[in-house]
Write a protein that holds these residues in place. Structure first.
Motif, PDB file in Angstrom:
ATOM      1  N   THR A   1      -4.778   1.161   4.641  1.00  0.00           N
ATOM      2  CA  THR A   1      -5.121   2.583   4.677  1.00  0.00           C
ATOM      3  C   THR A   1      -3.979   3.404   5.265  1.00  0.00           C
ATOM      4  OG1 THR A   1      -7.468   2.039   4.899  1.00  0.00           O
ATOM      5  CG2 THR A   1      -6.810   4.267   5.517  1.00  0.00           C
TER       6      THR A   1
ATOM      7  N   ASN B   1      -0.979   3.379   2.718  1.00  0.00           N
ATOM      8  CA  ASN B   1      -1.240   4.195   1.541  1.00  0.00           C
ATOM      9  C   ASN B   1      -1.278   5.677   1.900  1.00  0.00           C
ATOM     10  OD1 ASN B   1      -3.376   4.746  -1.069  1.00  0.00           O
ATOM     11  ND2 ASN B   1      -1.755   3.234  -1.325  1.00  0.00           N
TER      12      ASN B   1
ATOM     13  N   ALA C   1       0.830  -1.207   0.000  1.00  0.00           N
ATOM     14  CA  ALA C   1       0.000   0.000   0.000  1.00  0.00           C
ATOM     15  C   ALA C   1       0.864   1.258   0.000  1.00  0.00           C
ATOM     16  CB  ALA C   1      -0.936  -0.011   1.205  1.00  0.00           C
TER      17      ALA C   1
ATOM     18  N   SER D   1      -2.001  -2.683  -4.820  1.00  0.00           N
ATOM     19  CA  SER D   1      -2.366  -2.945  -3.430  1.00  0.00           C
ATOM     20  C   SER D   1      -3.800  -3.461  -3.313  1.00  0.00           C
ATOM     21  CB  SER D   1      -2.166  -1.698  -2.562  1.00  0.00           C
ATOM     22  OG  SER D   1      -2.994  -0.636  -2.988  1.00  0.00           O
ATOM     23  N   GLU D   2      -4.671  -3.040  -4.194  1.00  0.00           N
ATOM     24  CA  GLU D   2      -6.054  -3.517  -4.151  1.00  0.00           C
ATOM     25  C   GLU D   2      -6.123  -4.999  -4.503  1.00  0.00           C
ATOM     26  OE1 GLU D   2      -5.025  -0.950  -5.966  1.00  0.00           O
ATOM     27  OE2 GLU D   2      -6.031   0.821  -5.158  1.00  0.00           O
TER      28      GLU D   2
ATOM     29  N   VAL E   1     -13.080  -2.125  -1.565  1.00  0.00           N
ATOM     30  CA  VAL E   1     -12.349  -3.249  -2.167  1.00  0.00           C
ATOM     31  C   VAL E   1     -12.555  -4.504  -1.321  1.00  0.00           C
ATOM     32  CG1 VAL E   1     -10.046  -4.168  -2.682  1.00  0.00           C
ATOM     33  CG2 VAL E   1     -10.645  -1.833  -3.355  1.00  0.00           C
TER      34      VAL E   1
ATOM     35  N   TRP F   1      -7.124   8.872  -3.529  1.00  0.00           N
ATOM     36  CA  TRP F   1      -7.105   7.467  -3.919  1.00  0.00           C
ATOM     37  C   TRP F   1      -7.233   7.289  -5.432  1.00  0.00           C
ATOM     38  CZ3 TRP F   1     -11.139   5.971  -6.868  1.00  0.00           C
ATOM     39  CH2 TRP F   1     -12.274   6.788  -6.823  1.00  0.00           C
TER      40      TRP F   1
ATOM     41  N   LYS G   1      -8.855   7.195   1.310  1.00  0.00           N
ATOM     42  CA  LYS G   1      -8.214   5.899   1.072  1.00  0.00           C
ATOM     43  C   LYS G   1      -8.873   4.792   1.895  1.00  0.00           C
ATOM     44  CE  LYS G   1      -3.955   7.868  -0.560  1.00  0.00           C
ATOM     45  NZ  LYS G   1      -3.544   7.157  -1.745  1.00  0.00           N
TER      46      LYS G   1
ATOM     47  N   LEU H   1      -4.809  -6.915  -1.552  1.00  0.00           N
ATOM     48  CA  LEU H   1      -5.815  -6.953  -0.491  1.00  0.00           C
ATOM     49  C   LEU H   1      -6.858  -8.026  -0.788  1.00  0.00           C
ATOM     50  CD1 LEU H   1      -7.142  -5.880   2.096  1.00  0.00           C
ATOM     51  CD2 LEU H   1      -8.242  -4.121   0.695  1.00  0.00           C
TER      52      LEU H   1
ATOM     53  N   ARG I   1     -11.957   3.690   0.102  1.00  0.00           N
ATOM     54  CA  ARG I   1     -11.600   2.860  -1.055  1.00  0.00           C
ATOM     55  C   ARG I   1     -11.273   1.439  -0.621  1.00  0.00           C
ATOM     56  NH1 ARG I   1      -6.035   3.473  -3.995  1.00  0.00           N
ATOM     57  NH2 ARG I   1      -5.478   3.099  -1.861  1.00  0.00           N
ATOM     58  N   TYR I   2     -10.422   1.279   0.400  1.00  0.00           N
ATOM     59  CA  TYR I   2     -10.042  -0.068   0.841  1.00  0.00           C
ATOM     60  C   TYR I   2     -11.234  -0.818   1.442  1.00  0.00           C
ATOM     61  CZ  TYR I   2      -5.121   0.553  -0.224  1.00  0.00           C
ATOM     62  OH  TYR I   2      -3.931   0.736  -0.879  1.00  0.00           O
TER      63      TYR I   2
END
Length: 140
Positions: free
Chosen positions: A45, A48, A11, A22-23, A132, A95, A125, A26, A128-129
């Motif tokens: 998070t 990143n 990240a 990184s996504e 995901v 992000w 961020k 994850l 976003r995570y």
């Protein structure tokens, strides 16, 4: 524990040197062990966000290399207008591919408040995570 360090490193690097990745990591790690999803999302998070703060810092150093006139003309115009209009709030988009790194760099260049900028980057961020992770665990 190794899994969390791997997630943190990926990240962090994704926000500084390497685009993306990184996504996917994850999602793969969640596929292996979904029970640690909270830890993975938090670590991703934080990693990143710290990577983006590195870009912020580099932007603050870049102020010595580029004048405001240089920045107002050229490829930075759109991102610069976004930051001028919304200030730290624009960093909720940190992000986003392509523009996110530039926003963090320009935030440092424009000397936006570091703590507020960090909070906005972290929130964007984090969301976003979370999305995901939710998609990887088929919650969406």
């Amino acid at each position: 524990m190794t899994t969390l360090w791997l997630m943190f490193s990926a990240a962090f690097l994704a926000a500084t040197l390497l685009p993306g990745g990184s996504e996917v990591l994850l999602a793969a790690l969640l596929n292996d062990d979904a029970s640690i999803w909270v830890s993975l999302v938090v670590v991703a998070t934080i990693g990143n966000t710290l990577g983006s703060i590195t870009s912020y810092y580099l932007g603050s150093l870049g102020r010595f290399a580029k004048s405001p006139e240089d920045m107002a003309t050229g490829k930075y115009q759109r991102s610069l207008r976004l930051i001028q209009r919304y200030g730290s709030w624009s960093l909720l988009l940190a992000w986003a591919p392509v523009i996110g790194d530039l926003l963090c760099l320009l935030a440092g260049w424009m000397k936006l408040p570091l703590i507020r900028s960090t909070i906005m980057i972290f929130i964007g961020k984090g969301i976003r995570y979370l999305l995901v992770a939710a998609a990887a665990m088929h919650w969406l």
